[in-house]
Design an enzyme around this catalytic site. Structure first.
Site, PDB file in Angstrom:
ATOM      1  CB  CYS A 190      -1.027   0.006   1.168  1.00 34.13           C
ATOM      2  SG  CYS A 190      -2.273  -1.147   0.904  1.00 34.13           S
ATOM      3  CB  CYS A 192      -3.342   2.101 -39.633  1.00 35.70           C
ATOM      4  SG  CYS A 192      -2.860   0.638 -40.164  1.00 35.70           S
ATOM      5  CB  CYS A 244      -0.864   6.509 -41.712  1.00 37.89           C
ATOM      6  SG  CYS A 244       0.405   5.665 -42.413  1.00 37.89           S
ATOM      7  CB  CYS A 251       3.482   0.044 -44.960  1.00 41.64           C
ATOM      8  SG  CYS A 251       2.601  -0.968 -43.397  1.00 41.64           S
ATOM      9  CB  CYS A 304      -6.443   4.001 -40.954  1.00 49.33           C
ATOM     10  SG  CYS A 304      -7.282   4.237 -42.700  1.00 49.33           S
TER      11      CYS A 304
END
Lengths: 432, 430
Positions: free
Chosen positions: A139, A385, A356, A379, A352
């Site tokens: 804790c 994406c 990108c 890519c 996407c």
């Protein structure tokens, strides 16, 4: 229906779902109702030394963050260990354990860091017939300021020392609960192991401020205009907990040390993930505090169906994914994938593309009619994406097979090769 | 309540006053705060969002929805008002199902769009409820512009001109400003005197003088305005209505739907309005739907809308058609009126299907809703409408060429004309 019966360091329970040491397990009334709802075990809310009871605040103890539709994603608390008299707890634990023989009942403990204090509390609880003890070294709020909880858990030497005392003065199985508020979780686990712990449980809560009141300019939960850091838990902490469980499970020094997985377990799937990474069982708190004890029914049916589908037993799942957790340097650098957008599933939101184009590799093309296509020559397979697409499985990563050409690099996909073999790695060059 | 839906003839109080009030109040409830947050969370914040493209006023919809989602509806309202100063009314009356919501990617994907219209209402109501006007007028330019017609086009134009610091005088032939917002929109869509409140709020920009009861050609002339002002904007709407040109059209009980709708809007206690037991509405546009639906809300026993072409040709959207039929209106497609029957007053209408087969609908009240026309042409026409710009005169809204006859289109045209006028008056363009 798969048999979910669990045997964790000799402590038997009808399923691997235990309620963690926390408000839901602080009295017989709650624990009995949890057992009635189907929970396999509980870790009774942390007991302290004999003496004047702990005092809690009388203002808000919890703060939270929410997702859509106010779904609770993260909870933090500043509640201390039990504030009920020790003897009341001990009497209730004994009565409950006698009534519920088939369920696990472990007692969480937190007393000052001296041998006498630990010896005393261990002797006091012996008569309860509880199945084991869990040492609360986790804790991060309140008690830590008094030299207990995470103040112990952040010093591996203390962990080892106290664990030794516990093993010396008690025959009960001993679980050491670890704090995540530390740089390297392997060190406290190794210390617990060296001290003779039968298992570790993790994670306890994470130091946190969940929000700031922008009218009062104080953290929440706010007590008379002030706030303090609390312990963070719930679905939001699961990724952190999973990593820490995996770190201990794959560490050669603690490889065989049983782990009780804790941290954001909300559904059967969360539990299965902890088990697959090496946890022998799981402990749950926030999900029960959010939805009530009934949620264990879904965990039981879900895990059971999953194991049936896979034709696996519970023990087959434990640690099944551990060997596949590795270091970055061992990842296959010759594994090439490309994002592929399924045009039938695409709803043309363009997220996407925005992701990108604005933040990644400019590898998605957008046509005038909002058709989105991946430019294989750009890519890098980052997966952003996939992650931002609102339609599940609309964008997938498709592997370029060995011998195929990566359009981005113009190179053929070769055999497995990692960073330790890579010509750009200075260490490799130095070894030549 | 002396009458019931079964009482023959055209009578008032077919329903209790309370029932009528309830009928006109329950169209589409406003969002509560949590509902709005949940609805806003459904928005995907699309790149180059299709909804934004579909909006005639090009409101940045993803942005305003995100502002709602983050708990700042007033900021959302400013985003809306920056493009469309009548965003409050448009939120109520836009056929969103054929505009922004039709192209929402979630409509395309799931048949359940983000409820953009209701979200827009939530945001605009939030700011307007505070009585705050979010824009400040620029320094006076010394230029004066006359706007004829205080409808959506005229007021949008006046507001944008005033914002830029021009002094604007708005003339309208009716006693109240608002145009179709005040006199033409169905009463159940503009509750709580919203149109009048919106005008009052809009005028807070300052620099706009309103002159009601002034009609072009009667009290003012275009030549006079051109002489007295630096520029003139005509947003005069479509003052005329098409006639059936059929026998019996003049019988008692036959009326124009637009007049019925205007009367409805100007009547406080709608249960006091007279309505037929068997009502026939001729036409297939929004006016026809509004007349038919409201006839039903007043307690007519049967309401039949008859449209001469097929369902797919109807200018009222499928959503509106379904709203009508759900409210108890019967829609007959592919039937044209042949003659209105009756001796002293209307008793029925004879229709013919395309096949030539005829049938008669019993009617004690008939509403004609077969289109509105430009009554007079104060300036050059482009087909049946006014050209949008000639010399010192601009035109926009239903009276002008281009776009659909929608409130939102009128706002866009009024706003764009104002920008054009501003550019000319400040010498940016000639």
């Amino acid at each position: 229906m798969a048999n979910l019966a669990s045997n964790f360091i000799g402590i038997k329970s009808p399923n691997p779902f235990w309620l963690a040491s926390a408000p839901p397990t602080d009295k017989a009334y709650n624990v009995e109702r949890a057992y009635e709802a189907g929970w396999g075990g509980v870790v009774w809310k942390t007991l302290g030394s004999e003496g004047p009871p702990v005092v809690n605040v009388s203002g808000p103890r919890y703060g939270a963050i929410w997702g859509a539709d106010r779904r609770l994603l993260g909870l933090n608390n500043i509640e201390l260990i039990t504030d009920r008299p020790l003897q009341v707890n001990l009497d209730e634990i004994k009565a409950v354990k006698r009534k519920w023989r088939d369920r696990a009942l472990v007692i969480s403990l937190m007393v000052p860091c001296d041998e006498e204090s630990w010896k005393d509390i261990l002797h006091r609880i012996e008569d309860t017939e509880a199945d084991g003890v869990e040492l609360n070294f986790g804790c991060p709020h309140g008690m830590a300021e008094r030299g207990m909880g995470s103040a112990v858990g952040q010093v591996p030497e203390y962990i080892e020392m106290v664990t030794r005392w516990v093993k010396k003065h008690s025959r009960m199985p001993c679980i050491v609960k670890l704090t995540p508020n530390i740089n390297d979780i392997r060190k406290p686990a190794e210390a617990a192991h060296a001290g003779g712990a039968d298992a570790v449980s993790l994670i306890n809560t994470i130091n946190s401020i969940t929000s700031v009141n922008l009218d009062s300019f104080a953290p929440e939960p706010m007590i008379d205009g002030k706030g303090t850091h609390g312990g963070y838990c719930g679905p939001a902490v699961k990724p952190i907990a999973l990593n820490m469980v995996a770190e201990i499970a794959r560490n050669p020094a603690t490889r065989n040390l049983p782990i009780s997985g804790i941290g954001g377990v909300t559904t059967w799937r969360d539990a299965a993930e902890f088990l697959a990474l090496g946890a022998g069982n799981v402990q749950v708190c926030t999900a029960a505090m959010t939805y009530g004890f009934k949620i264990v029914s879904e965990m039981i049916s879900g895990l059971s169906d999953y194991l049936d589908d896979k034709g696996m037993g519970l023990s087959d799942l434990v640690g099944r994914a551990t060997p596949n957790v590795t270091d970055w340097q061992f990842l296959n650098l010759n594994y090439v994938t490309k994002a592929v957008i399924n045009q039938d599933d695409c709803i043309k939101c363009g997220r996407c593309f925005a992701a990108c184009e604005d933040t990644s590799h400019q590898a998605i093309a957008m046509s005038a009619d909002r058709t989105f296509t991946v430019k294989d020559e750009d890519c890098v397979a980052c997966n952003l994406c996939v992650n931002v697409c609102p339609v599940q499985d609309c964008i997938t990563m498709v592997e370029v097979p060995k011998g195929g050409v990566d359009q981005r690099t113009g190179r053929k996909v070769g055999d497995y090769a990692n960073w330790t073999m890579h010509p750009n790695n200075p260490s490799v060059a130095a070894a030549e | 309540m002396p009458n019931s839906p079964q009482t023959p003839g055209i009578v008032a109080q077919r329903l209790s006053s309370d029932q009528v009030v309830q009928n006109f109040a329950t169209y589409q409830p406003a969002y509560a705060a949590h509902e709005a947050r949940v609805a806003a969370d459904r928005c995907y914040f699309c790149h180059d969002a299709p909804c934004m493209t579909a909006c005639p006023t090009a409101i940045d919809i993803p942005l305003f929805i995100r502002q709602i989602a983050t708990g700042t509806p007033d900021a959302a309202a400013k985003t809306i008002f920056a493009q469309n100063i009548m965003g409050g009314m448009c939120a109520r009356v836009c056929p969103t199902e054929t505009l922004c919501e039709e192209v929402c990617v979630r409509e395309v994907a799931e048949g359940k769009p983000v409820e953009i219209g209701r979200l827009q209402r939530y945001a605009t109501d939030s700011l307007m409820a505070k009585g705050v006007h979010p824009f400040t007028r620029a320094a006076d330019t010394g230029k004066r512009v006359a706007v004829v017609g205080a409808g959506p086009a005229g007021l949008a134009c006046a507001h944008r001109l005033a914002l830029h610091g021009h002094a604007v005088t708005v003339y309208d032939r009716r006693p109240k400003a608002g145009g179709l917002n005040e006199y033409g929109i169905a009463a159940y869509k503009s509750t709580d005197d919203f149109a009048a409140r919106e005008v009052e709020w809009l005028l807070k920009i300052g620099g706009i003088t309103l002159e009601t009861g002034k009609e072009l050609g009667r009290d003012i002339t275009l030549a006079g305005l051109e002489a007295a002002f630096d520029a003139v904007f005509l947003g005069i709407g479509l003052g005329g209505v098409n006639t059936l040109g059929l026998a019996g059209e003049d019988l008692a009980g036959v009326a124009n739907a637009v007049d019925f709708i205007a009367t409805l809007r100007q009547t406080a206690d709608k249960s006091a309005l007279e309505i037929g037991r068997d009502v026939v509405v001729i036409g297939g546009g929004m006016t026809a739907v509004d007349a038919a639906v409201q006839a039903k809300l007043l307690g007519a026993q049967t309401v039949t809308m008859v449209y001469r072409r097929g369902k797919e040709k109807m200018s009222a959207s499928v959503y509106e058609q379904e709203h009508a039929t759900a409210g108890g209106v019967t829609i007959v497609y592919g039937a044209a009126p042949v003659r209105v029957l009756g001796a002293a007053k209307v008793e029925g209408v004879e229709f013919a299907y395309e096949s030539g087969e005829t049938f008669t609908l019993k009617a004690d009240q008939v509403f004609k809703a077969i289109g509105q026309t430009l009554a007079d042409a104060p300036m050059a026409r482009d087909g049946k409408k006014l050209v949008t710009h000639a010399g010192k005169v601009w035109a926009g809204g239903d009276c002008a060429a281009g776009g659909e006859d929608l409130t939102v289109t009128a706002v866009a045209q009024g706003r764009d004309a104002a920008e054009d006028i501003h550019a000319v008056l400040t010498g940016t363009v000639r």
